[in-house]
Design a protein around this motif. Structure first.
Motif, short mmCIF file in Angstrom:
data_model
loop_
_atom_site.label_atom_id
_atom_site.label_comp_id
_atom_site.label_asym_id
_atom_site.label_seq_id
_atom_site.Cartn_x
_atom_site.Cartn_y
_atom_site.Cartn_z
N VAL A 120 -4.01 8.64 -1.62
CA VAL A 120 -3.23 9.86 -1.79
C VAL A 120 -4.13 11.08 -1.68
CG1 VAL A 120 -1.61 8.67 -3.31
CG2 VAL A 120 -3.47 10.00 -4.31
N LEU A 171 0.85 -1.18 0.00
CA LEU A 171 0.00 0.00 0.00
C LEU A 171 0.89 1.23 0.00
CD1 LEU A 171 -2.79 1.47 0.44
CD2 LEU A 171 -2.25 1.38 2.89
N ALA A 172 0.68 2.13 -0.96
CA ALA A 172 1.41 3.39 -0.99
C ALA A 172 0.54 4.50 -0.40
CB ALA A 172 1.82 3.75 -2.41
N LEU A 173 1.12 5.30 0.47
CA LEU A 173 0.44 6.45 1.04
C LEU A 173 1.11 7.73 0.56
CD1 LEU A 173 -0.11 5.31 4.76
CD2 LEU A 173 -1.70 5.13 2.83
N VAL A 209 3.54 -1.19 -6.76
CA VAL A 209 2.35 -0.74 -6.05
C VAL A 209 1.14 -0.81 -6.98
CG1 VAL A 209 1.24 1.22 -4.94
CG2 VAL A 209 3.65 0.73 -4.49
N LEU A 235 0.50 9.65 -9.49
CA LEU A 235 -0.22 8.40 -9.75
C LEU A 235 -0.78 8.35 -11.16
CD1 LEU A 235 -2.07 7.44 -6.46
CD2 LEU A 235 0.25 6.99 -7.18
N ALA A 272 -3.21 2.48 -3.66
CA ALA A 272 -2.67 3.68 -3.02
C ALA A 272 -3.79 4.54 -2.45
CB ALA A 272 -1.85 4.50 -4.02
N CYS A 329 3.67 -1.30 3.82
CA CYS A 329 3.28 0.08 3.57
C CYS A 329 4.48 0.90 3.13
CB CYS A 329 2.68 0.68 4.85
SG CYS A 329 2.11 2.38 4.69
N LEU A 387 7.27 3.71 -6.67
CA LEU A 387 6.04 3.02 -7.03
C LEU A 387 6.32 1.81 -7.91
CD1 LEU A 387 3.84 6.14 -7.82
CD2 LEU A 387 3.51 4.57 -5.91
#
Length: 489
Positions: free
Chosen positions: A104, A54-56, A99, A112, A102, A78, A94
């Motif tokens: 964002v 999971l990308a934040l 990933v 993205l 996400a 993460c 990414l």
């Protein structure tokens, strides 16, 4: 400590501390019961999604922490995208993490969209993503922005992260800080763990957008906003880097705020000069210097109440062992990364940090700088430039300093002042003040005032503000040669 242990602690606070606040944002506030409910709601959403990182891409604030904790409790790796990374570096993160999911805010949507993600309600998704070759047990991928090349993904387990957070909480426990202000971006691992430590203590975390508290990019600071945020939040505990500590100490010296509110101020990320620590002590600021690196889950050594030796970075935390190699390099056992992303897992017992240090008779670590940056003067003296640069830049006059002396009888420096209107005599006095604290072989003999500061845009700084030494040497070769001619016997 495992994520379920953290959940149990949060449940305990939710049951026994139903009213005191756990988290404050710019517009929202949560008790521990509300915090846990929000985290577990997001955890359920994550558990319903296919496996993967999971990308934040979220500015500091409640949402960033709620999703970060949800990922930790759900067992999902993460990645928090650093706001100070370039678009190319974010794209690299990414892609390397493969990933596909996400969360964002508006500041990250362009990144993205450029990576072919599409918004889908709560999440941004990318179809066709594979699975990154993460070491087993990876809970967090944190990227280091070294001096050259693409950033490297450091893979860490939940047990390592939470153990460090637990030790940070234990270190500050004697002073019982009840209000913690997050100053650094959550993408900085040290700040991420500092927040965990505050929650483990049952304290209230204030987490505000970076621009709201005056932090701009990797190195910009609006001091009026930052100091106002510190006062209005009632912060009793902070984690700072040396330049932010310098600003806080200067404000205290000028009577702009009182040191009474502070109970535990940790400082790390770079060398802190003895002069700055002395100034902090004089104004009554309880500063505790520490040392660590991402590869060892951020913190290895830390000064603490009852065991504080200014000028050192403290004793090793209880869960780690530290030793020195024959050449003085610091090696750490007991807390190490699982591996770099895309490289074989780390299976050794001792991690070579690349830092030079000394242990005194009482077990306090004294750092001597980076092993690879060390130069040797023509008199055969070993000098680490970061040591000298710290003395130059933490006296309130010089913002940037680059020190060079390889094969020379005396050391040279390139300087940029905090105040661009600063006169030459003020700069000279600042250099003289630093020299007075240094042994003769480390002192600056001559220096050049830069016309413009080093920046990441011109390739002379990394995105987190560290000097790109080889690039600076190449860019200022002629200037340094002129300075060399001045110091030759």
């Amino acid at each position: 400590m495992q994520p379920e242990d953290l959940r149990a602690i949060l449940h305990g606070y939710a049951n026994h501390l139903p009213q005191p606040l756990a988290l404050r944002g710019d517009t929202r506030r949560y008790t521990y019961a509300q915090l846990l409910a929000e985290v577990e709601q997001r955890e359920a959403l994550l558990r319903a999604e296919p496996e993967g990182v999971l990308a934040l891409g979220l500015d500091n604030g409640p949402e960033a922490l709620l999703w970060d904790l949800a990922a930790l409790l759900s067992g999902r790796p993460c990645l928090i995208l650093p706001p100070f990374f370039s678009p190319a570096q974010r794209a690299h993160c990414l892609e390397q993490c493969q990933v596909g999911l996400a969360v964002v805010d508006a500041n990250f949507t362009n990144a993205l969209e450029g990576a072919v993600f599409q918004a889908d309600g709560t999440f941004w998704r990318r179809s066709g993503s594979g699975h990154a070759a993460l070491p087993a047990g990876t809970a967090k991928v944190t990227y280091t922005s070294g001096t050259t090349g693409q950033p490297k993904g450091v893979c860490l387990g939940a047990d390592a992260l939470l153990r460090v957070a637990h030790e940070l909480e234990a270190a500050s426990r004697p002073t019982a800080p009840a209000h913690y202000l997050a100053v650094l971006p959550m993408a900085v691992l040290l700040e991420n763990l500092g927040i965990y430590a505050a929650l483990l203590a049952g304290a209230c975390v204030t987490l505000l957008p970076q621009r709201q508290i005056g932090i701009q990019g990797a190195s910009g600071v609006d001091w009026q906003k930052l100091l106002a945020s510190v006062v209005l939040s009632g912060a009793q505990s902070l984690i700072l880097v040396p330049q932010l500590l310098l600003g806080l100490v200067t404000a205290l010296e000028r009577g702009l705020l009182s040191a009474v509110q502070f109970r535990f101020v940790a400082v790390g990320g770079a060398r802190v000069s003895q002069d700055l620590l002395t100034r902090a002590a004089k104004v009554g600021l309880p500063v505790f210097e520490g040392y660590g690196l991402s590869e060892c889950a951020s913190v290895v050594c830390l000064n603490r109440p009852g065991a504080n030796r200014p000028g050192s970075v403290g004793r090793p935390l209880p869960h780690v062992r530290v030793r020195l190699a024959d050449d003085g390099e610091v090696e750490v056992s007991g807390s190490a990364l699982l591996g770099y992303l895309g490289e074989p897992p780390f299976t050794g017992d001792w991690w070579p940090t690349g830092d030079l240090g000394e242990l005194d008779v009482d077990g306090y670590m004294h750092l001597k700088g980076r092993k690879k940056h060390q130069f040797i003067t023509s008199f055969g003296r070993n000098v680490n430039p970061e040591w000298v640069e710290a003395e130059l830049t933490q006296r309130g006059v010089i913002a940037q300093a680059f020190v060079h002396g390889e094969g020379l009888p005396r050391n040279l420096a390139l300087l940029w002042p905090l105040d661009p209107q600063c006169d030459a005599q003020t700069l000279a006095d600042a250099v003289a003040g630093a020299n007075a604290e240094l042994p003769d072989y480390a002192r600056i003999r001559t220096w050049h005032r830069l016309e413009t500061p080093f920046s990441a845009a011109d390739g002379l700084l990394t995105t987190n503000g560290r000097l790109r030494r080889e690039a600076i040497l190449a860019r200022y070769r002629g200037t340094l040669l002129e300075l060399e001619n001045e110091v030759k016997p």
